[in-house]
Design an enzyme around this catalytic site. Structure first.
Site, PDB file in Angstrom:
ATOM      1  N   ASP A 201       0.855  -1.186   0.000  1.00 32.00           N
ATOM      2  CA  ASP A 201       0.000   0.000   0.000  1.00 32.00           C
ATOM      3  C   ASP A 201       0.896   1.243   0.000  1.00 32.00           C
ATOM      4  OD1 ASP A 201       1.103   0.236   2.517  1.00 32.00           O
ATOM      5  OD2 ASP A 201      -0.786   0.156   3.595  1.00 32.00           O
ATOM      6  N   ASP A 203       1.418   4.732   2.342  1.00 33.76           N
ATOM      7  CA  ASP A 203       1.030   5.281   3.648  1.00 33.76           C
ATOM      8  C   ASP A 203       1.394   6.755   3.737  1.00 33.76           C
ATOM      9  OD1 ASP A 203       0.551   2.533   5.038  1.00 33.76           O
ATOM     10  OD2 ASP A 203       2.562   2.348   4.210  1.00 33.76           O
ATOM     11  N   ASP A 287      -3.292   4.211   2.997  1.00 29.28           N
ATOM     12  CA  ASP A 287      -3.631   4.474   4.399  1.00 29.28           C
ATOM     13  C   ASP A 287      -3.270   5.911   4.743  1.00 29.28           C
ATOM     14  OD1 ASP A 287      -4.461   1.889   4.811  1.00 29.28           O
ATOM     15  OD2 ASP A 287      -2.647   1.249   5.875  1.00 29.28           O
TER      16      ASP A 287
HETATM   17  N1  DCP Z   1       1.728   0.642  11.485  1.00 26.19           N
HETATM   18  C1  DCP Z   1       1.318   0.836  12.763  1.00 26.19           C
HETATM   19  N2  DCP Z   1       0.029   0.602  13.132  1.00 26.19           N
HETATM   20  C2  DCP Z   1      -0.859   0.154  12.210  1.00 26.19           C
HETATM   21  C3  DCP Z   1      -0.461  -0.046  10.884  1.00 26.19           C
HETATM   22  C4  DCP Z   1       0.851   0.199  10.547  1.00 26.19           C
HETATM   23  O1  DCP Z   1       2.120   1.231  13.601  1.00 26.19           O
HETATM   24  N3  DCP Z   1      -2.116  -0.070  12.584  1.00 26.19           N
HETATM   25  C5  DCP Z   1       3.097   0.957  11.116  1.00 26.19           C
HETATM   26  C6  DCP Z   1       4.031  -0.199  11.030  1.00 26.19           C
HETATM   27  C7  DCP Z   1       4.455  -0.254   9.607  1.00 26.19           C
HETATM   28  C8  DCP Z   1       4.019   1.057   9.001  1.00 26.19           C
HETATM   29  O2  DCP Z   1       3.067   1.605   9.881  1.00 26.19           O
HETATM   30  O3  DCP Z   1       5.830  -0.379   9.527  1.00 26.19           O
HETATM   31  C9  DCP Z   1       3.422   0.891   7.662  1.00 26.19           C
HETATM   32  O4  DCP Z   1       2.556  -0.226   7.657  1.00 26.19           O
HETATM   33  P1  DCP Z   1       2.440  -1.169   6.369  1.00 26.19           P
HETATM   34  O5  DCP Z   1       1.646  -2.350   6.773  1.00 26.19           O
HETATM   35  O6  DCP Z   1       1.931  -0.373   5.231  1.00 26.19           O
HETATM   36  O7  DCP Z   1       3.942  -1.663   6.130  1.00 26.19           O
HETATM   37  P2  DCP Z   1       5.045  -1.151   5.134  1.00 26.19           P
HETATM   38  O8  DCP Z   1       4.644   0.128   4.502  1.00 26.19           O
HETATM   39  O9  DCP Z   1       6.302  -1.166   5.913  1.00 26.19           O
HETATM   40  O10 DCP Z   1       5.144  -2.279   4.040  1.00 26.19           O
HETATM   41  P3  DCP Z   1       4.009  -2.714   2.978  1.00 26.19           P
HETATM   42  O11 DCP Z   1       3.053  -1.586   2.822  1.00 26.19           O
HETATM   43  O12 DCP Z   1       4.700  -3.029   1.724  1.00 26.19           O
HETATM   44  O13 DCP Z   1       3.367  -3.939   3.551  1.00 26.19           O
HETATM   45 MG    MG Z   2       2.795   0.361   3.558  1.00 30.16          MG
END
Ligand code: DCP
Ligand code: MG
Length: 363
Positions: A201, A203, A287
Site C-alpha cells: 500500500d 502510507d 492508508d
Molecule cells: N503501522 C502501525 N500501526 C498500524 C499499521 C501500521 O504502527 N495499525 C506501522 C508499522 C508499519 C508502518 O506503519 O511499519 C506501515 O505499515 P504497512 O503495513 O503499510 O507496512 P510497510 O509500509 O512497511 O510495508 P508494505 O506496505 O509493503 O506492507
Molecule cells: Mg505500507
C-alpha cells in the site's frame, strides 16, 4: 560489520538497507514466520522474525555455519535451516511448508484485503480451497472490506510500484491542498524507507499547523476524492486518542489517531508508462493517519516501519531505558513524565540512540 564485530540484538542499533546479502536464508526463515503467523503461534514467530532481521543487517554473506556463531537470536532452529541451505541449497522443512496445502490456501485467502488468519482458517476448515469457491459459497457473508478485497484482488495483490506510489503521492498532495491549503502531507511506510519495488500500500501522515485542525482533514479528503470519482472504498476510524491512556504497554501496538484505509482509483494518465491492463486505471491501497501536530514525530517514527524495526525500538525503550514508546508519545517511567519531541531526531536523542535514516530501517 564484519564476521567478527558484534551485532546488536536491537534492529534500532543496526543499519539495515534493502540490499540483503543473505536473501536466500531470510526468505526461508520468513516462510517459517508466515507459517506461524497463519496459526497465530507467537513464540516461534518472534524468534524467526528476529533471526531473519539480524541476517538482513549483515554486510557479508553467510558462507559457513561457523560465521553465524555469536549472532543474536540465531538459535538452533534457524541454524538448522541455514545449515541445510549451505549444504544442499535448500531447506527441507521450508520446502515441506511451501508444498503444504493449508499453508498455500491460507496464504491465498490472507492475500485478500480484510481477511486475517482467523477467517482464513475458518474457510479452510469448511473445506474451501480457492477464491472462487468462497465467492460461490451461499452461506459465506463477506463484510464490506472483504467484498472490496475480492473485487479488487488482482490489482491489490500485484503490489504498488515506486512510480505508482509517486503518482499516488501527487494525487494526495493535490487533494489535501484543495481542501486544506495549510495541511502537510508526509509519505511514510515502506516507500519512505526507499524500499524500491512493490509495497502492499502507500502510507501517508496528514496534519495541520494549528492544533485541532487535523480532526476535519480525513473526512474532507475522502469527500474530495469521492467527488472526483477516485474513492473505490473507505473505512474511517475517528480519533479515540486520550493522553491518559497512552503510552501503556498494553496499547503499544495500537493507534488511536484518526485514520482511514482506502482503495483509490489510480488513473494510468497519472503514471509515466501507464498502468497494467486495458481499463486505463488500477486500484491502490492507501492508508492515511491524522495525528495532532504535537504528536506528529511519534506518528512518523511509528508509521515509517519496518514493523520489525518498530518492535525492536519499543523493546529497546522498555528494556534498556525503562520508557514506553508508541505511535503517540514517549513516557519515561523513571521520571514519570512524557518526553516531548518535534522531530524523529528528538525521539532517538531521548532514547540515547544514534539517529537512523529511514532507509536504514528496513529491518
Ligand atoms: N503501522 C502501525 N500501526 C498500524 C499499521 C501500521 O504502527 N495499525 C506501522 C508499522 C508499519 C508502518 O506503519 O511499519 C506501515 O505499515 P504497512 O503495513 O503499510 O507496512 P510497510 O509500509 O512497511 O510495508 P508494505 O506496505 O509493503 O506492507
Ligand atoms: Mg505500507
Amino acid at each position: 560489520s564484519s564476521p567478527e564485530s558484534p551485532v546488536s540484538p536491537y534492529a534500532c542499533q543496526r543499519r539495515t538497507t534493502i540490499e540483503n546479502k543473505n536473501k536466500i536464508f531470510t526468505d526461508a526463515l520468513e516462510v517459517l514466520v508466515e507459517r506461524y503467523e497463519q496459526s497465530e503461534i507467537e513464540g516461534p514467530c518472534v524468534a524467526f522474525r528476529r533471526a531473519a532481521s539480524v541476517l538482513k543487517s549483515l554486510s557479508w554473506s553467510i558462507e559457513s555455519v561457523r560465521s553465524i556463531e555469536g549472532l543474536p537470536y540465531v538459535g538452533d532452529s534457524s541454524r538448522t535451516v541455514i545449515q541445510e541451505i549451505l549444504q544442499y541449497g535448500r531447506s527441507f522443512e521450508v520446502e515441506r511448508i511451501l508444498a503444504d496445502e493449508r499453508y498455500q490456501t491460507l496464504k491465498l485467502f490472507m492475500s485478500v484485503f480484510g481477511v486475517g488468519p482467523k477467517t482464513a482458517d475458518k474457510w479452510y476448515r469448511q473445506g474451501l480451497r480457492s477464491l472462487s469457491q468462497i465467492l460461490a459459497h451461499p452461506d459465506i457473508q463477506l463484510n464490506r472490506m472483504q467484498q472490496n478485497g475480492f473485487l479488487h484482488h488482482s490489482d491489490l495483490s500485484r503490489g504498488v510500484r515506486a512510480d505508482e506510489a509517486r503518482a499516488v503521492e501527487a494525487l494526495i498532495v493535490e487533494t489535501v491542498q484543495s481542501v486544506a491549503p495549510d495541511a502537510v502531507v508526509t509519505l511514510s511506510g515502506g516507500f519512505r524507507r526507499y524500499r524500491s519495488m512493490f509495497g502492499h500500500d502507500v502510507d501517508f501522515i496528514v496534519t495541520t499547523a494549528e492544533a485541532g485542525g487535523e480532526s476535519l482533514l480525513l473526512p474532507l479528503i475522502m469527500e474530495r476524492l469521492q467527488e472526483q470519482g477516485l474513492l473505490l472504498f473507505q473505512a474511517y476510524n475517528p480519533s479515540t486518542f486520550d493522553l491518559q491512556k497512552v503510552p501503556c504497554r498494553r496499547y503499544e501496538a495500537m493507534d488511536f489517531f484518526a485514520k482511514c484505509f482506502l482503495i483509490l482509483k489510480l488513473e494510468g494518465s497519472r503514471v509515466q508508462g501507464g498502468v497494467q491492463g486495458d481499463r486505463g486505471w488500477r486500484a491502490v491501497r492507501v492508508d492515511l493517519v491524522a495525528p495532532p501536530i504535537e504528536h506528529f514525530a511519534f506518528t512518523q517514527l511509528g508509521w515509517t516501519g519496518s514493523r520489525q524495526f518498530e518492535r525492536d525500538l519499543r523493546r529497546f525503550a522498555r528494556t534498556e531505558r525503562n520508557m514506553i514508546l508508541d505511535n503517540h508519545a514517549l513516557y519515561d517511567k523513571t521520571k514519570n513524565q512524557f518526553l516531548a519531541a518535534l522531530t524523529e531526531k528528538d525521539i532517538f536523542a531521548h532514547l540515547g540512540l544514534e539517529y537512523m535514516e529511514p532507509w536504514h530501517r528496513n529491518a
